[in-house]
Design a protein around this motif. Structure first.
Motif, short mmCIF file in Angstrom:
data_model
loop_
_atom_site.label_atom_id
_atom_site.label_comp_id
_atom_site.label_asym_id
_atom_site.label_seq_id
_atom_site.Cartn_x
_atom_site.Cartn_y
_atom_site.Cartn_z
N THR A 289 139.69 38.66 88.78
CA THR A 289 139.00 39.06 87.79
C THR A 289 138.32 40.46 88.14
O THR A 289 138.31 41.51 87.31
CB THR A 289 137.73 38.11 87.79
OG1 THR A 289 137.99 36.83 88.02
CG2 THR A 289 137.08 37.97 86.44
N ARG A 290 137.83 40.91 89.50
CA ARG A 290 137.55 42.27 89.68
C ARG A 290 138.36 43.08 89.69
O ARG A 290 138.09 44.19 89.01
CB ARG A 290 136.83 41.93 91.36
CG ARG A 290 135.67 42.28 91.47
CD ARG A 290 135.09 42.43 92.86
NE ARG A 290 135.08 43.51 93.15
CZ ARG A 290 134.14 44.15 93.81
NH1 ARG A 290 132.94 43.31 93.82
NH2 ARG A 290 134.03 45.24 94.11
N SER A 291 139.60 42.61 90.18
CA SER A 291 140.77 43.72 89.85
C SER A 291 141.17 44.06 88.57
O SER A 291 141.23 44.84 88.18
CB SER A 291 141.92 43.24 90.73
OG SER A 291 142.57 42.85 90.18
N ILE A 292 140.96 43.00 87.67
CA ILE A 292 141.45 42.98 86.29
C ILE A 292 140.44 44.04 85.70
O ILE A 292 140.50 44.83 84.89
CB ILE A 292 141.32 41.61 85.59
CG1 ILE A 292 142.73 40.86 85.92
CG2 ILE A 292 141.19 41.95 84.22
CD1 ILE A 292 142.63 39.47 85.40
N ARG A 293 139.08 43.62 86.00
CA ARG A 293 138.03 44.41 85.39
C ARG A 293 138.09 45.98 85.90
O ARG A 293 137.90 46.78 85.04
CB ARG A 293 136.70 44.03 85.91
CG ARG A 293 135.79 43.73 84.70
CD ARG A 293 134.12 43.21 85.00
NE ARG A 293 134.52 41.84 85.26
CZ ARG A 293 133.98 41.21 86.35
NH1 ARG A 293 133.11 41.90 87.20
NH2 ARG A 293 134.01 39.69 86.22
N LEU A 294 138.29 46.18 87.21
CA LEU A 294 138.69 47.47 87.77
C LEU A 294 139.64 48.14 87.12
O LEU A 294 139.61 49.27 86.47
CB LEU A 294 138.83 47.32 89.17
CG LEU A 294 137.76 48.02 90.20
CD1 LEU A 294 138.07 47.26 91.38
CD2 LEU A 294 137.97 49.41 90.26
N LYS A 295 140.90 47.50 86.83
CA LYS A 295 141.76 47.92 85.95
C LYS A 295 141.52 48.58 84.75
O LYS A 295 141.86 49.38 84.36
CB LYS A 295 143.03 46.96 86.21
CG LYS A 295 144.51 47.54 86.06
CD LYS A 295 145.57 46.76 86.38
CE LYS A 295 146.77 47.08 85.71
NZ LYS A 295 147.43 48.42 85.61
N LEU A 296 140.98 47.48 83.96
CA LEU A 296 140.38 47.88 82.62
C LEU A 296 139.37 49.15 82.46
O LEU A 296 139.69 49.81 81.74
CB LEU A 296 139.65 46.47 82.09
CG LEU A 296 140.45 45.40 81.58
CD1 LEU A 296 139.73 44.25 81.17
CD2 LEU A 296 141.65 45.61 80.79
N SER A 297 138.46 49.22 83.43
CA SER A 297 137.51 50.29 83.34
C SER A 297 138.17 51.47 83.75
O SER A 297 138.39 52.44 83.32
CB SER A 297 136.36 50.03 84.23
OG SER A 297 136.88 49.98 85.74
#
Ligand code: C2E
Ligand code: CA
Ligand code: CA
Length: 730
Positions: A289-297
């Protein structure tokens, strides 16, 4: 919740992150399990080994123990006497037979006399006829004989505090049972009864190894499921130990502490493992989730960096990237077009309606651009009111022209902004790759140059780049530099004066100041060559002010009714303009009544407050306003009455058109008539022929100006003319 591994990046994540972690965890778990198993097995082996030794020890001590049991009754005066005296059967039975069975668990007890004849027999819980000894005679007699021999030889080996008499025993088979057979002499405990060694009565005890001994062993030593077998038929993890001298095996289920502990702790261990896997999964999910969020941001940041916030269109940076990409991937017979767009009059909208309206307008315009282009094209905002379109694979120049026409058309349609209808326009410059350039910077520059030309050729237009434009621009830049120097030095600028005559009497009534530039290399330059340039780069205010001051200074002494000076629309937009004029008049001593400022129609249709204020103030001072080049702009004759002017200057193109099919005479007549009814004076420009002069005179035009009468003159020439004129009229 999104499935962790649903999309392609999820699969990548699964293989790159989750799988290795899971594999490591399972490996660690497997190694731990292996280690535990090994520990358990080692513990079991040690335990089994101990049980082996225990059973072995019990077995090996069994013979000594039975002998010891026997000693409690065989080393006893009463016993010696009782066996020797007939008729003591009962005593023998209770002390040497059943008692031994009930107290020590012996399975058989026999008493033999000196000749080895049995005098008593007891087996399996009951007293038997002495013949019962037959069953074990062959096994027991050799032992008895050995005992007698040892007794006879006076052998005392093994006798000590605890072992009171000699004994011989053996492991053997009795009545189908494995058994310990032990022979002990019946002797005096006090030593009072003398017996000849070897001539003693002998007590034979039998203990079966497969009877109650097994139970005893199980209970006393916690050896579970112990059994005796003639063969080593172990099953299910049982272990066997041979009974010495080949009389079968003891078999039991060994106690396995390791396996037990393992079995007991297995659920706990499994639960731990499951817990670890769950925690791991949760951890991985959080990570994901974190990496997705990071990727999204990260994506959002990249998007932000490459897009314009207001319109959502790609920005200049993205344009650069896309252009480079398109240029790189350009095929042999491919081409693409770069369209540079600039909104006309956008600044006015922004100034009058405010920035939020300006933003709304830009968004709306961006939408219109998108609607006119296809998915494969790129519409970008470069900043302000500048846009760029990357048109991929246009078939021909005509295609591009068609799109440009559409774009110009769409921009002319009114924009409905905060309830108001706003009219704009767009100018478009086009550069083609590879024709115009193969460099990104040069290509965009050329599109920009074309845009500039489109704007200059009148707004709402488009232009393709042409190499001539470049030379023009280079020349213009050079000229711009020269103009700046000229204005700084102040000695290259001159003012010429064109006389203006009354139509009726041909009397010199005024002069129009016309600026000239005596360029050090290019010679005398006419205003058309540099006034638009000065207007573009803001030098017009300085130039205009200089002309006004110079003209007033020069003409103040001349006996003229009016001195006309041209004023640019940009000058009038400056709120301080009227004040500047007033101070120049004061400085030069020129009377305001004698000054006439020539403005164009666009100046008057300018709705800006500053412009109107200036005009009102100037007129209030007594300065006259003349409408220059009348008829070339947009205003109709009908608007003439609304205009705050004193004079109309009929554009020379009308005068020029006299005698042609255009019917310009009629138009000029209408203008003159209308002006007269509105109380305005008229001046006709560009009078070159006598015919024009006569006609204008006949329709009642007030003043005439043109080469026929006089060209613009230098001040000294003007003075000469003025002197001749005075003499003429005198
Ligand atoms: P304009 O205000 O229409 O000025 C009259 C122009 O017509 C002058 O051109 C003049 O030389 C020319 N002209 C006069 N008689 C005739 C004729 O019989 N036939 C023809 N074909 N032309 C004639 P010029 O001097 O080149 O000035 C051009 C324009 O430059 C002027 O047009 C005026 O709009 C502008 N201009 C000149 N001086 C200034 C100035 O000091 N400030 C500003 N803002 N504009 C100026
Ligand atoms: Ca003029
Ligand atoms: Ca004019």
């Amino acid at each position: 919740m999104r499935n962790l591994f649903s999309e392609p990046s999820g699969t990548r994540f699964f293989f790159k992150a989750f799988l290795p972690i899971l594999a490591t965890t399972l490996l660690v778990a497997a190694l731990t399990a292996l280690l535990l198993y090994w520990i358990a097995r080692s513990a079991d082996e040690v335990a089994i080994d101990r049980q082996h030794r225990l059973v072995e020890m019990v077995l090996s001590r069994l013979q000594t123990r039975i002998a010891h049991d026997q000693e409690s009754v065989t080393v006893w005066d009463d016993a010696v006497q009782s066996v020797r005296s007939p008729g003591n059967g009962e005593w023998i039975d209770s002390n040497l037979g059943s008692w031994m069975a009930s107290y020590f668990g012996h399975d058989g007890a026999y008493v033999l006399d000196v000749q080895n004849t049995p005098i008593y027999a007891f087996s399996d819980g009951e007293t038997l006829p002495v013949s019962a000894f037959e069953v074990l005679a062959s096994e027991a007699l050799p032992l008895v004989n050995r005992l007698r021999e040892r007794l006879r030889s006076g052998d005392t080996e093994g006798i000590n505090d605890r072992i009171l008499s000699l004994g011989v025993s053996g492991l053997t088979k009795v009545a189908g049972h494995p058994a310990v057979v032990s022979a002990k002499p019946i002797i005096s405990d006090t030593g009072d009864i003398e017996q000849k060694p070897g001539e003693e009565y002998v007590h034979v005890a039998v203990r079966y190894l497969d009877g109650n001994f097994v139970e005893e062993l199980q209970q006393d030593y916690l050896v579970s499921e112990l059994r005796f077998s003639w063969r080593e038929d172990t099953t299910n993890g049982e272990v066997a130990i041979p009974v010495p001298s080949g009389t079968g095996f003891f078999i039991w289920q060994p106690y396995r502490p390791g396996a037990t502990v393992l079995a007991q702790s297995a659920p706990v261990l499994l639960a731990c493992l499951a817990g670890a896997v769950i925690v791991l999964a949760l951890f991985v999910r959080a990570l994901r989730t974190r990496s997705i969020r990071l990727k999204l941001s990260e994506e959002a940041l990249i998007h932000l960096a490459h897009h314009d916030l207001l319109t959502g269109l790609p920005n200049r940076r993205q344009v650069e990237i896309e252009l480079d990409r398109s240029l790189k991937g350009l095929g042999d017979d491919e081409q693409f077009a770069v369209l540079y767009l600039d909104l006309d009059r956008f600044k006015e909208v922004n100034d009058t309606l405010g920035h939020p309206s300006g933003d709304e307008l830009l968004r709306e315009f961006a939408d219109r651009l998108r609607r006119h282009t296809s998915e494969s094209d790129m519409v970008a905002r470069l900043g302000g009111d500048e846009f760029l379109i990357l048109l991929r694979n246009p078939m021909s120049d005509e295609d591009v022209s068609e799109l440009c026409r559409q774009l110009v058309e769409t921009a002319r349609r009114p924009f409905l902004i905060s309830g108001a209808r706003v009219f704009l326009g767009v100018s478009v410059g086009v550069a083609m790759a590879p024709r115009d350039s193969l460099s990104r910077v040069e290509l965009t520059r050329r599109a920009d140059v074309a845009l500039y030309h489109a704007k200059r050729s009148g707004r709402s237009a488009f232009a393709f780049f042409d190499f001539k434009m470049d030379t023009d621009q280079a020349l213009r830049r050079e000229l711009e530099r020269d103009l700046r120097t000229a204005l700084e030095r102040g000695n290259q600028m001159k003012v010429h004066y064109q006389p203006i005559f009354s139509a009726q009497h041909s009397k010199l009534v005024g002069a129009e100041a016309l600026v000239r530039w005596s360029h050090p290399e290019k010679g005398m330059l006419r205003p058309d060559a540099f006034i638009p340039l000065a207007e573009e780069n803001g030098m017009i205010e300085q130039l205009g002010e200089w002309v006004l001051k110079e003209a007033c200074q020069t003409a103040v002494a001349w006996p003229l009714e009016t001195l006309a000076v041209n004023v640019s629309a940009l000058q009038l937009q400056n709120p301080g303009f009227a004040t500047r004029v007033a101070s120049i008049l004061l400085e030069t001593g020129m009377h305001p009544d004698r000054l006439e400022l020539e403005v164009t129609e666009s100046t008057l249709s300018d709705r800006r407050q500053e412009c109107e204020n200036n005009l009102i103030t100037l007129r209030a001072m007594g300065i006259k306003i003349a409408l220059d080049d009348f008829g070339t702009g947009f205003s109709s004759l009908g608007r003439l009455q609304e205009m705050v002017v004193d004079k109309i200057k009929i554009d020379r193109s009308f005068v020029n058109g006299f005698g042609t099919e255009n019917g310009d005479e009629a138009i000029v007549q209408a203008i003159v008539d209308l002006a007269r009814t509105s109380g305005l004076k008229t001046t006709a420009e560009g009078v070159e022929t006598q015919f024009q002069r006569d006609y204008l005179n006949s329709i009642g035009c007030d003043e005439l100006q043109g080469y026929l009468l006089a060209a613009p003159l230098a001040p000294d020439e003007f003075q000469l003319l003025w002197q001749t004129e005075t003499r003429k009229h005198a």
